[in-house]
Motif scaffolding. Structure first.
Motif, PDB file in Angstrom:
ATOM      1  N   ASN A 127       0.809  -1.225   0.000  1.00 27.47           N
ATOM      2  CA  ASN A 127       0.000   0.000   0.000  1.00 27.47           C
ATOM      3  C   ASN A 127       0.839   1.271   0.000  1.00 27.47           C
ATOM      4  OD1 ASN A 127      -2.417  -1.493   0.099  1.00 27.47           O
ATOM      5  ND2 ASN A 127      -2.338  -1.604   2.331  1.00 27.47           N
ATOM      6  N   GLU A 128       2.122   1.142  -0.216  1.00 30.49           N
ATOM      7  CA  GLU A 128       2.982   2.320  -0.232  1.00 30.49           C
ATOM      8  C   GLU A 128       2.984   2.939  -1.628  1.00 30.49           C
ATOM      9  OE1 GLU A 128       7.233   3.576   1.803  1.00 30.49           O
ATOM     10  OE2 GLU A 128       6.928   1.532   1.111  1.00 30.49           O
ATOM     11  N   PHE A 129       3.157   4.258  -1.681  1.00 32.00           N
ATOM     12  CA  PHE A 129       3.126   4.955  -2.961  1.00 32.00           C
ATOM     13  C   PHE A 129       4.290   5.930  -3.053  1.00 32.00           C
ATOM     14  CE2 PHE A 129       0.938   7.798  -0.083  1.00 32.00           C
ATOM     15  CZ  PHE A 129       1.424   9.047  -0.448  1.00 32.00           C
ATOM     16  N   ILE A 130       4.542   6.398  -4.266  1.00 35.07           N
ATOM     17  CA  ILE A 130       5.533   7.431  -4.530  1.00 35.07           C
ATOM     18  C   ILE A 130       4.867   8.547  -5.306  1.00 35.07           C
ATOM     19  CG2 ILE A 130       6.311   6.226  -6.605  1.00 35.07           C
ATOM     20  CD1 ILE A 130       9.022   7.452  -6.252  1.00 35.07           C
ATOM     21  N   VAL A 131       5.246   9.795  -5.042  1.00 39.58           N
ATOM     22  CA  VAL A 131       4.648  10.948  -5.702  1.00 39.58           C
ATOM     23  C   VAL A 131       5.319  11.173  -7.054  1.00 39.58           C
ATOM     24  CG1 VAL A 131       4.202  13.423  -5.544  1.00 39.58           C
ATOM     25  CG2 VAL A 131       4.079  12.000  -3.505  1.00 39.58           C
ATOM     26  N   LYS A 132       4.496  11.349  -8.100  1.00 45.12           N
ATOM     27  CA  LYS A 132       5.015  11.592  -9.442  1.00 45.12           C
ATOM     28  C   LYS A 132       5.051  13.081  -9.776  1.00 45.12           C
ATOM     29  CE  LYS A 132       1.911   9.102 -11.458  1.00 45.12           C
ATOM     30  NZ  LYS A 132       1.139   8.421 -12.532  1.00 45.12           N
ATOM     31  N   ALA A 133       4.156  13.864  -9.188  1.00 43.94           N
ATOM     32  CA  ALA A 133       4.098  15.300  -9.472  1.00 43.94           C
ATOM     33  C   ALA A 133       5.207  16.029  -8.725  1.00 43.94           C
ATOM     34  CB  ALA A 133       2.742  15.853  -9.066  1.00 43.94           C
ATOM     35  N   ASP A 134       5.607  17.197  -9.254  1.00 48.64           N
ATOM     36  CA  ASP A 134       6.652  17.984  -8.590  1.00 48.64           C
ATOM     37  C   ASP A 134       6.191  18.451  -7.219  1.00 48.64           C
ATOM     38  OD1 ASP A 134       8.375  17.692 -10.721  1.00 48.64           O
ATOM     39  OD2 ASP A 134       7.720  19.531 -11.707  1.00 48.64           O
ATOM     40  N   SER A 135       4.928  18.825  -7.114  1.00 50.55           N
ATOM     41  CA  SER A 135       4.372  19.272  -5.840  1.00 50.55           C
ATOM     42  C   SER A 135       2.903  18.895  -5.799  1.00 50.55           C
ATOM     43  CB  SER A 135       4.528  20.782  -5.678  1.00 50.55           C
ATOM     44  OG  SER A 135       3.970  21.227  -4.459  1.00 50.55           O
ATOM     45  N   LEU A 136       2.475  18.340  -4.677  1.00 56.50           N
ATOM     46  CA  LEU A 136       1.107  17.839  -4.563  1.00 56.50           C
ATOM     47  C   LEU A 136       0.508  18.270  -3.222  1.00 56.50           C
ATOM     48  CD1 LEU A 136      -1.134  16.076  -5.800  1.00 56.50           C
ATOM     49  CD2 LEU A 136      -0.062  14.105  -4.702  1.00 56.50           C
ATOM     50  N   ILE A 160      -1.226   4.360   1.317  1.00 58.08           N
ATOM     51  CA  ILE A 160      -2.629   4.548   0.953  1.00 58.08           C
ATOM     52  C   ILE A 160      -3.484   3.808   1.985  1.00 58.08           C
ATOM     53  CG2 ILE A 160      -4.392   4.108  -0.785  1.00 58.08           C
ATOM     54  CD1 ILE A 160      -2.175   4.147  -2.893  1.00 58.08           C
ATOM     55  N   THR A 161      -4.355   4.551   2.664  1.00 60.78           N
ATOM     56  CA  THR A 161      -5.203   3.942   3.692  1.00 60.78           C
ATOM     57  C   THR A 161      -6.621   3.684   3.198  1.00 60.78           C
ATOM     58  OG1 THR A 161      -5.747   6.145   4.560  1.00 60.78           O
ATOM     59  CG2 THR A 161      -3.867   4.990   5.550  1.00 60.78           C
ATOM     60  N   GLU A 162      -7.063   4.465   2.211  1.00 55.31           N
ATOM     61  CA  GLU A 162      -8.393   4.249   1.626  1.00 55.31           C
ATOM     62  C   GLU A 162      -8.316   4.538   0.133  1.00 55.31           C
ATOM     63  OE1 GLU A 162     -11.478   6.447   3.478  1.00 55.31           O
ATOM     64  OE2 GLU A 162     -10.944   5.837   5.519  1.00 55.31           O
ATOM     65  N   SER A 163      -8.856   3.637  -0.668  1.00 57.53           N
ATOM     66  CA  SER A 163      -8.853   3.820  -2.115  1.00 57.53           C
ATOM     67  C   SER A 163     -10.157   4.465  -2.569  1.00 57.53           C
ATOM     68  CB  SER A 163      -8.661   2.475  -2.825  1.00 57.53           C
ATOM     69  OG  SER A 163      -7.417   1.899  -2.468  1.00 57.53           O
ATOM     70  N   GLY A 164     -10.119   5.082  -3.752  1.00 57.57           N
ATOM     71  CA  GLY A 164     -11.298   5.705  -4.313  1.00 57.57           C
ATOM     72  C   GLY A 164     -11.184   5.793  -5.817  1.00 57.57           C
ATOM     73  N   ASP A 165     -12.219   6.300  -6.460  1.00 62.21           N
ATOM     74  CA  ASP A 165     -12.217   6.398  -7.916  1.00 62.21           C
ATOM     75  C   ASP A 165     -11.249   7.480  -8.387  1.00 62.21           C
ATOM     76  OD1 ASP A 165     -14.104   4.416  -8.022  1.00 62.21           O
ATOM     77  OD2 ASP A 165     -15.793   5.813  -8.046  1.00 62.21           O
ATOM     78  N   GLU A 166     -11.244   8.624  -7.717  1.00 59.92           N
ATOM     79  CA  GLU A 166     -10.393   9.745  -8.126  1.00 59.92           C
ATOM     80  C   GLU A 166      -9.444  10.175  -7.026  1.00 59.92           C
ATOM     81  OE1 GLU A 166     -10.862  14.293  -9.958  1.00 59.92           O
ATOM     82  OE2 GLU A 166     -12.608  13.139  -9.300  1.00 59.92           O
ATOM     83  N   TRP A 167      -9.918  10.142  -5.778  1.00 59.35           N
ATOM     84  CA  TRP A 167      -9.127  10.568  -4.627  1.00 59.35           C
ATOM     85  C   TRP A 167      -8.827   9.364  -3.744  1.00 59.35           C
ATOM     86  CZ3 TRP A 167      -7.723  15.736  -3.768  1.00 59.35           C
ATOM     87  CH2 TRP A 167      -8.295  16.673  -4.648  1.00 59.35           C
ATOM     88  N   ILE A 170      -4.390   9.129   2.228  1.00 54.79           N
ATOM     89  CA  ILE A 170      -3.002   8.701   2.452  1.00 54.79           C
ATOM     90  C   ILE A 170      -2.501   9.148   3.825  1.00 54.79           C
ATOM     91  CG2 ILE A 170      -2.479   8.688  -0.008  1.00 54.79           C
ATOM     92  CD1 ILE A 170      -0.840  11.433   1.810  1.00 54.79           C
ATOM     93  N   GLU A 171      -1.442   8.493   4.256  1.00 55.56           N
ATOM     94  CA  GLU A 171      -0.690   8.895   5.449  1.00 55.56           C
ATOM     95  C   GLU A 171       0.766   9.010   5.056  1.00 55.56           C
ATOM     96  OE1 GLU A 171      -1.243   6.146   8.589  1.00 55.56           O
ATOM     97  OE2 GLU A 171      -3.326   6.701   8.993  1.00 55.56           O
ATOM     98  N   SER A 172       1.377  10.127   5.407  1.00 56.05           N
ATOM     99  CA  SER A 172       2.791  10.322   5.122  1.00 56.05           C
ATOM    100  C   SER A 172       3.390  11.166   6.223  1.00 56.05           C
ATOM    101  CB  SER A 172       2.992  11.006   3.771  1.00 56.05           C
ATOM    102  OG  SER A 172       4.362  11.155   3.477  1.00 56.05           O
ATOM    103  N   GLY A 173       4.239  10.555   7.035  1.00 56.74           N
ATOM    104  CA  GLY A 173       4.784  11.270   8.185  1.00 56.74           C
ATOM    105  C   GLY A 173       3.683  11.639   9.149  1.00 56.74           C
ATOM    106  N   ASP A 174       3.592  12.934   9.497  1.00 50.88           N
ATOM    107  CA  ASP A 174       2.567  13.415  10.426  1.00 50.88           C
ATOM    108  C   ASP A 174       1.316  13.919   9.710  1.00 50.88           C
ATOM    109  OD1 ASP A 174       4.280  12.882  12.534  1.00 50.88           O
ATOM    110  OD2 ASP A 174       5.197  14.876  12.452  1.00 50.88           O
ATOM    111  N   VAL A 175       1.264  13.756   8.409  1.00 46.37           N
ATOM    112  CA  VAL A 175       0.165  14.319   7.629  1.00 46.37           C
ATOM    113  C   VAL A 175      -0.765  13.206   7.142  1.00 46.37           C
ATOM    114  CG1 VAL A 175      -0.471  15.772   5.681  1.00 46.37           C
ATOM    115  CG2 VAL A 175       1.706  16.153   6.861  1.00 46.37           C
ATOM    116  N   ASN A 262       9.025  11.978   3.807  1.00 43.41           N
ATOM    117  CA  ASN A 262       7.578  12.052   4.001  1.00 43.41           C
ATOM    118  C   ASN A 262       7.060  13.457   3.747  1.00 43.41           C
ATOM    119  OD1 ASN A 262       7.285   9.322   4.759  1.00 43.41           O
ATOM    120  ND2 ASN A 262       7.975   9.797   6.834  1.00 43.41           N
ATOM    121  N   ALA A 263       5.754  13.593   3.802  1.00 42.00           N
ATOM    122  CA  ALA A 263       5.085  14.862   3.519  1.00 42.00           C
ATOM    123  C   ALA A 263       5.451  15.922   4.548  1.00 42.00           C
ATOM    124  CB  ALA A 263       3.568  14.653   3.486  1.00 42.00           C
ATOM    125  N   VAL A 264       5.208  17.179   4.172  1.00 44.24           N
ATOM    126  CA  VAL A 264       5.506  18.331   5.030  1.00 44.24           C
ATOM    127  C   VAL A 264       4.193  18.926   5.513  1.00 44.24           C
ATOM    128  CG1 VAL A 264       6.573  20.605   5.120  1.00 44.24           C
ATOM    129  CG2 VAL A 264       7.619  18.794   3.752  1.00 44.24           C
TER     130      VAL A 264
END
Length: 469
Positions: A127-136, A160-167, A170-175, A262-264
Motif C-alpha cells: 500500500n505504499e506509494f511514490i509521488v510523481k508530481a513535482d508538488s502535490l 494509501i489507507t483508503e482507495s477511491g475512484d479519483e481521490w 493517504i498517510e505520510s509522516g505526520d500528515v 515524508n510529507a511536510v
C-alpha cells in the motif's frame, strides 16, 4: 516290467556310455557346460551391476537436485544480505526473516556499499506509494475545495489507507489527508528519495547553489533532517527544503543515512518560511543599518567641518564634548529634543526559566551587545513589556520567535550566544530587567538612531544608539 521296456533302458544305457561317457565327448561336454555357466554368471553379474548402477544413479540424482536447490537458495540469500535486493514475483512471498538478517548484516558490515543500502530503501511496501508530481497538495477531504493540510513532493512516499475512484486517502509522516490518485504511483522508480541528511552542526549555511559564493537561504541547526536529492558523496549535498525547492549544504556538515522522505505539514512549512524570511530581513536590516550609519557619519563629519559652529567653538574652548559621530559603544552627548522624560521605575519581578533567561540574553546580546549597560536593560524591558501585553504571545519564547519581529533569532550571532555565551554585562542587564528595573517604561519597539530619526517621533527615548518608542 515288460521285455520291451527293459530293452529300451538297456539301449539308453549303451547310448549314454557311448556318447556321454566316451573320452572325446566328455571333454567337449564339460567345456560346453562351463561355458554356459560362465555366460550365465556374467549375465547375472551384469544385470546386478546395471541394477545397482541404476539405483545409485537414482539416489545420486535426487540428492544433487536438492543440494543444488539449496545452494541456489543460499546464494540468493547471501546476495540479498549484501545487496538488500530481493526479486520475487509475489510480494507476499517476501520473508521478514530475510529482511531482519539483512539489517543485521548491514549494521555489522561497515564496508557495505551505499548503493546496496539504497536498493532496500527504493522498494515500496504494501500500500505504499511514490509521488510523481513535482508538488502535490494534501487536502482534508476529497475535493479541490477542501482545506490544504500538507504538501508532498516528487520522490516522497507514504501509505494509501483508503482507495477511491479519483481521490485516495493517504498517510505520510505526520500528515493524513487526500490526494488525487493520478499523481501517485505504487511502482517504485528512480525518482524515489532513498537518503536523508542530518545536519551535524549549528549555523550551517543553506545555499542556492553548490559553491560558497552563492546566496544563503537560511541557517540550518544541528539535528535538522532534509531529504537528500544528490551529491552526498561530493563536496556539496543537494537537499530538498520544506517548500519543495532544492538547496545545497556542505557535505562536511551532513550525515547521510538511508531513509524515505515524508510529507511536510503546514506548521513545518510555515516555520521554515518564517525562518527564511527572518534571515533575509536580518541581513537586509543589517545592510540598511550599515548604509544609514555611513550616511549619518558622513553628514556629521560635514557638519563638524564647517556647518556646526557651536560644536566647533565648544571643542576649541574645551568646555564640552563635540557632537560629532561617536563609537557605537558610547552614548550620544545629547538627546533629541523630542525625547520624552521617561524615568527609571521599579515594577513586579518576572519569572523566567533558565532556558528563557538564556534566550533573552542571546537576543539582548544580538540586538544591543555593542550598547552600554542601560541600553541592554532597555532592550530586555522591551521583551518583557511585549510579554505582558500578550500581543506577541504569552511566553518569552513566543515573544522572541514571533513572526517578523526579532530577526536576530535566525542569525549566527544569536545561535553563538545561546547557552550563556554572552558577556557578564548582558546577563546582568537581563537579570535586572527580570527583577523589575525598567528604564524605558511601556515602550515596545526600538530602532538604531541612524535608521530611525528620533525627531520624527513624538514619544520616544534614546539610549546609546537606539531609539525606543
Amino acid at each position: 516290467m515288460s521285455n520291451r521296456t527293459k530293452y529300451k533302458l538297456k539301449r539308453a544305457k549303451l547310448s549314454f556310455k557311448k556318447n556321454v561317457l566316451a573320452e572325446g565327448f566328455s571333454v567337449r561336454n564339460t567345456l560346453a557346460v562351463l561355458t554356459l555357466v560362465s555366460v550365465f554368471a556374467i549375465c547375472l553379474f551384469s544385470v546386478n551391476v546395471a541394477k545397482e548402477n541404476i539405483q545409485n544413479d537414482l539416489k545420486n540424482k535426487a540428492p544433487k537436485k536438492v543440494e543444488t536447490a539449496k545452494a541456489e537458495v543460499t546464494t540468493e540469500e547471501v546476495t540479498e544480505e549484501k545487496t538488500y535486493s530481493i526479486t520475487l514475483t509475489e510480494s507476499s512471498m517476501l520473508d521478514a526473516g530475510i529482511i531482519a538478517e539483512a539489517s543485521d548484516t548491514k549494521d555489522a558490515d561497515p564496508d557495505l556499499e551505499k548503493k546496496d543500502v539504497d536498493t532496500l530503501s527504493a522498494a515500496l511496501g504494501e500500500n505504499e506509494f511514490i509521488v510523481k508530481a513535482d508538488s502535490l497538495n494534501i487536502r482534508a477531504s476529497a475535493g479541490t475545495d477542501s482545506e490544504v493540510v500538507g504538501h508532498i513532493y516528487k520522490g516522497m512516499t507514504g501509505k494509501i489507507t483508503e482507495s477511491g475512484d479519483e481521490w485516495v486517502k493517504i498517510e505520510s509522516g505526520d500528515v493524513t489527508g487526500y490526494v488525487k490518485e493520478e499523481y501517485i504511483s505504487t511502482e517504485a522508480d528512480d525518482s524515489i528519495i532513498t537518503t536523508l541528511g542530518k545536519v551535524s552542526a549549528d549555523n550551517v549555511r543553506v545555499r542556492t547553489d553548490s559553491n560558497s559564493n552563492s546566496e544563503i537561504i537560511c541557517m540550518a541547526a544541528a539535528g535538522e533532517v532534509y531529504p537528500v536529492i544528490d551529491g552526498e558523496e561530493s563536496e556539496w549535498t543537494k537537499i530538498m527544503l520544506p517548500d519543495g525547492k532544492s538547496a545545497f549544504i556542505s557535505s562536511s556538515y551532513v550525515d547521510c543515512e538511508p531513509g524515505k522522505a515524508n510529507a511536510v505539514s503546514n506548521k513545518v512549512l510555515a516555520d521554515f518560511t518564517t525562518k527564511v524570511t527572518g534571515y533575509a530581513a536580518a541581513n537586509k536590516t543589517e545592510d540598511a543599518d550599515k548604509d544609514k550609519k555611513e550616511t549619518a557619519d558622513n553628514t556629521t563629519n560635514n557638519k563638524k567641518a564647517g556647518n556646526n559652529t557651536e560644536a566647533t567653538t565648544a571643542a576649541n574652548n574645551n568646555n564640552q564634548t563635540t557632537t560629532a559621530a561617536q563609537p557605537a559603544t558610547q552614548a550620544p552627548a545629547t538627546e533629541a529634543t523630542t525625547v520624552a522624560a521617561t524615568e527609571a521605575t521599579t515594577q513586579a519581578p518576572t519569572n523566567a526559566s533558565p532556558s528563557d533567561f538564556d534566550l533573552m540574553c542571546a537576543v539582548v546580546f544580538s540586538e544591543s551587545g555593542y550598547e552600554p549597560y542601560e541600553g541592554q536593560v532597555a532592550v530586555a524591558n522591551v521583551i518583557l513589556t511585549r510579554l505582558r501585553s500578550g500581543k506577541w504571545g504569552n511566553t518569552i519564547h513566543d515573544v522572541l520567535y514571533a513572526p517578523n519581529q526579532f530577526a536576530c533569532v535566525y542569525g549566527a550571532r544569536f545561535n553563538n550566544a545561546l547557552g550563556g555565551n554572552v558577556p557578564a554585562t548582558t546577563s546582568q542587564a537581563v537579570q535586572a530587567a527580570l527583577n523589575g528595573y525598567n528604564n524605558v517604561g511601556n515602550y515596545m519597539s526600538f530602532r538604531p538612531t541612524w535608521y530611525l530619526d528620533p525627531n520624527s517621533l513624538s514619544d520616544c527615548k534614546v539610549i546609546g544608539n537606539h531609539v525606543f518608542f
